[in-house]
Design a protein around this motif. Structure first.
Motif: not given
Length: 172
Positions: A18-23
Motif C-alpha cells: 500500500t505504501t509503495a502503491a500510493f507513495a
C-alpha cells in the motif's frame, strides 16, 4: 497469480504494498497506509473481504483490496478500498483480478452494494456508476462522478440516501 484472504501476519506486507502503491515524493507515509491500520481496529473491518494477490501459494504479496462496513441511510453496505498494487506489478491485471474477486465474494455474502471513490475510467469496467445515478449521496458532494456505486445481487430495488464509510474514513 493467486487471490486469497489476507491472513494474520500479512499486515506488514500489505502495508508495504500500500505504501509503495500510493507513495508520493516528500510524503513519508501515504494516508491509505494509515487508513488500513485504523480500519483493522474498527468494528467495520470485514476480514472475509480483505484479499491479497500473491505470485504463488505462500509467495510475495503483489496487491491488496478490502471492503469495510458502510451504510446508506441505515442499510448496511460496503465501502470498497483502498485497492493497492505494488508499482512493479501494476498494469498486469492484478488490480482487475482483485476487483473481480472482492466483488464476487461480496455478492456471495449477499451484500447489497459497494461504494468507492476512484477513477471512473478504471472502475466503470467493473459495473460502477456515479452514485447520483442511484440516488445515493457521496460523503463529500465535491467528489462528484468519482464517488461510485456498484449494486450487487442482494440490492433492494430502492436504496437511496447518504453513503457513510466506516468511521476511519472520516478521519482522513
Amino acid at each position: 497469480m493467486l487471490i486469497r484472504r489476507e491472513n494474520p501476519g500479512d499486515e506488514a506486507a500489505v502495508a508495504a504494498v500500500t505504501t509503495a502503491a500510493f507513495a508520493k515524493p516528500g510524503s513519508p507515509l501515504p494516508a491509505e497506509t494509515t487508513l488500513l491500520d485504523e480500519l483493522r481496529k474498527d468494528e467495520g473491518w470485514l476480514p472475509r473481504l480483505s484479499l491479497v494477490a500473491t505470485d504463488s501459494p505462500g509467495g510475495d504479496i503483489l496487491g491488496h483490496v478490502v471492503c469495510t462496513r458502510g451504510r446508506v441511510g441505515s442499510t448496511p453496505v460496503l465501502g470498497l478500498g483502498p485497492l493497492s498494487v505494488h508499482p512493479d506489478h501494476q498494469l498486469r491485471g492484478v488490480g482487475s483480478a482483485l476487483m473481480h474477486a472482492v466483488l464476487g465474494a461480496a455478492d456471495a455474502l449477499d451484500e447489497p452494494l459497494a461504494g468507492l471513490l476512484g477513477s471512473p475510467a478504471f472502475y466503470r469496467r467493473f459495473g460502477f456508476r456515479p452514485a447520483a445515478d442511484f440516488g445515493i449521496l457521496a460523503p463529500d458532494p465535491a467528489w462528484g462522478e468519482f464517488f461510485q456505486i456498484r449494486p450487487l445481487a442482494a440490492c433492494p430495488a430502492v436504496l437511496r440516501g447518504p453513503f457513510h464509510y466506516a468511521a476511519p474514513f472520516s478521519r482522513l
